[in-house]
Every structure is written in C-alpha cells, then in structure tokens.
Write an enzyme that holds these catalytic residues in place. Structure first.
Site, PDB file in Angstrom:
ATOM      1  N   LYS A  52      13.415  10.054   6.114  1.00 25.56           N
ATOM      2  CA  LYS A  52      14.085  10.806   5.029  1.00 25.56           C
ATOM      3  C   LYS A  52      13.206  11.956   4.532  1.00 25.56           C
ATOM      4  O   LYS A  52      13.659  13.090   4.431  1.00 25.56           O
ATOM      5  CB  LYS A  52      14.412   9.877   3.842  1.00 25.56           C
TER       6      LYS A  52
ATOM      7  N   ARG B 239      18.909   4.209  -5.173  1.00 24.08           N
ATOM      8  CA  ARG B 239      18.470   3.032  -4.411  1.00 24.08           C
ATOM      9  C   ARG B 239      19.142   1.758  -4.861  1.00 24.08           C
ATOM     10  O   ARG B 239      18.863   0.692  -4.314  1.00 24.08           O
ATOM     11  CB  ARG B 239      16.976   2.867  -4.615  1.00 24.08           C
TER      12      ARG B 239
ATOM     13  N   ARG C  16       1.785   5.967   9.475  1.00 25.05           N
ATOM     14  CA  ARG C  16       1.892   7.205   8.680  1.00 25.05           C
ATOM     15  C   ARG C  16       0.576   7.518   7.951  1.00 25.05           C
ATOM     16  O   ARG C  16      -0.105   6.632   7.447  1.00 25.05           O
ATOM     17  CB  ARG C  16       3.012   7.066   7.651  1.00 25.05           C
TER      18      ARG C  16
ATOM     19  N   ARG D  96      -0.967   5.583   2.744  1.00 21.89           N
ATOM     20  CA  ARG D  96      -0.411   5.124   1.460  1.00 21.89           C
ATOM     21  C   ARG D  96      -0.694   3.643   1.296  1.00 21.89           C
ATOM     22  O   ARG D  96      -0.616   2.888   2.254  1.00 21.89           O
ATOM     23  CB  ARG D  96       1.106   5.351   1.461  1.00 21.89           C
TER      24      ARG D  96
ATOM     25  N   ARG E 181       9.359  -4.044   1.194  1.00 21.29           N
ATOM     26  CA  ARG E 181      10.190  -2.863   0.913  1.00 21.29           C
ATOM     27  C   ARG E 181      11.491  -2.946   1.701  1.00 21.29           C
ATOM     28  O   ARG E 181      12.561  -2.580   1.202  1.00 21.29           O
ATOM     29  CB  ARG E 181       9.420  -1.588   1.277  1.00 21.29           C
TER      30      ARG E 181
END
Ligand code: AP5
Length: 220
Positions: free
Chosen positions: A13, A88, A127, A161, A172
């Site tokens: 996203k 969300r 990431r 992160r 998550r």
C-alpha cells in the site's frame, strides 16, 4: 479523487501510494506514518500510540478519528487523497464517510491489493525504512545502498521498523483478518471495490492499480 488502498500488512500500500501521488496530484495519507511521526516526536500521544503499535494491535478508533479530522482540514487534501492503511475498522469507514460527506466527497475507488501470508512475511520482515524521509527498501527486492546512505534524501538512518519482526507481523495479520477485512464488505455494495493481484514487480502492480483507477474515472 479519493482513493483507498486496501490490503494486509506488507501488501504494498505505502509503496504504491508513493508512486501514485504525482500521477493523481493528491497526497498520500497514511495513519501509520502519522502515528510513527508522533511517536518519534516523543509526545505523550506518541507513547500512547506505541503501546498498541509495538504489539501489532490497532490503535483505538477515537484516537484515529482525531488524527484524521485534523489531516483532512489541511489544504493539500482539499481535492482528494490516497488513503493508505485507513480505514481499518468498519467504525473508521463510517467515520470517514461522515468526514468526506461534509466536504461533498466520497471514496471513489477502493483498490484491494491481494497477497498471501507467505508473501507478507517475506516482504515485511525484509523491509527497511529511512527514518528521515520514509523511503522504503527491501533487503532483496530493492536493497538500500551499501553505503547506508538513503538514495532519496541522503540521510543515514535506514532501519528495520520495530513492528516488522515475525511475531508482531503475525499479530498484525490477525488484527487485519478480524477487524479490517470486514471493511471491504462495507464498500462492496457501493460498487467501488476492485481487487488487484499484489504479486509481481512494483511496475506490474502499479499498472494494475492504474487500470483499476482509470475504470473509476470512466464510471466503471
Ligand atoms: P501501517 O504503517 O499502516 O502498517 P500496515 O498497514 O501494516 O502496512 P505496512 O506499512 O506494513 O505495509 P504496506 O502495505 O504499506 O507495504 P509496503 O508498501 O511498505 O500500520 C502500522 C501500525 O500502526 C498498525 O499495526 C497499528 O498499530 C497502527 N495503525 C495504523 N493505522 C491505523 C488505523 N487506521 N487504525 C488503527 N491503528 C492503526 O511494502 C512492504 C515491503 O514489501 C517493502 O519492503 C517493499 O519494498 C516491499 N514490496 C512492496 N511491493 C513489492 C513488490 N511488488 N515486490 C517486491 N517487494 C515489494
């Protein structure tokens, strides 16, 4: 245009939203980025966000609504926005409908980016992000420069992160399945949802998203 990029953690996203900003001439609004900025500022509000984010849990709707009300009042969002990671929950979708309605706007297109859990784990744990400008890298698919200097801004703080470790990513994903996936059912009857395969290169996914948006512009 008001566009919603929808999908599980790691679907792409944020990456795709950044590619679309110039093409659509509207800003990316990422609640995750806004919360991380608040957390980095060391504010009391940021510490409250962190209590949820570090576990992979969603931040309560009322706190998110306050953020979004302020953001939509800013000038750059007067003609539309690319919503990334928001809404969300169905409650957030209803709140957004109310906020946009007051501005005479509505969500024109929901692009649902579909990827499997295996792809999510691979993408998210690999990431790396630049703390200075938000540029996203992936250790294998788009590696950060060996010098450690961000190619986008010249900063030298490229990190993982803290919610990108496997246990937290799995939490998550569970939150996404339980609370966020039902948001699609909220938008389905409005005829604005298009599903897009999120696997393949950045360019391939981007082309699929552009085709979905062009469909919205033509009223398809
Ligand atoms: P948030 O920051 O919104 O995270 P997320 O939705 O879990 O999404 P991600 O940022 O992990 O993934 P993405 O889909 O943007 O993927 P990306 O493009 O980076 O939220 C974090 C937390 O904040 C939440 O857990 C919650 O606590 C809180 N929060 C935020 N908003 C909230 C809200 N509205 N309500 C309540 N709580 C909220 O891509 C991932 C990786 O894959 C990158 O490394 C990228 O380079 C790579 N990649 C992308 N596309 C491709 C491709 N096609 N091929 C190969 N690699 C690719």
């Amino acid at each position: 245009m008001d566009l919603l990029l929808f999908g599980p953690p790691g679907a792409g996203k944020g990456t795709q939203a950044k590619l679309l900003v110039e093409a659509l001439g509207v800003p990316q609004i990422s609640t995750g980025d806004m919360m991380r900025a608040e957390r980095s500022s060391g504010s009391e509000l940021g510490q409250r966000f962190d209590a949820y984010m570090s576990k992979g849990a969603l931040v309560p709707d009322a706190m998110v609504l306050e953020l979004m009300e302020k953001r939509l009042r800013q000038d750059d969002a007067s003609e539309g926005a690319i919503f990334d990671g928001y809404p969300r929950t169905v409650e957030q979708a209803e709140a957004l409908h109310g906020l946009l309605g007051k501005l005479g706007r509505r969500i024109d297109r929901v692009v649902s980016i579909e990827v499997s859990l295996d792809v999510i784990l691979d993408r998210v744990t690999g990431r790396r992000v630049c703390l200075d400008c938000g540029q996203t890298y992936h250790v294998r698919y788009s590696p950060p420069p060996e010098s450690g200097v961000c190619a986008a801004c010249g900063g030298s703080r490229i990190v993982q992160r803290k919610d990108d470790v496997e246990d937290v990513v799995r939490n998550r994903y569970e939150e996404y399945k339980a609370k966020t996936e039902p948001v699609l059912a909220y938008y389905q009857p409005r005829g604005v949802v298009v599903a897009v395969d999120g696997t393949g290169s950045l360019e391939e996914v981007s082309a699929r998203i552009m085709a979905a948006i062009e469909g919205a512009a033509k009223g398809a």
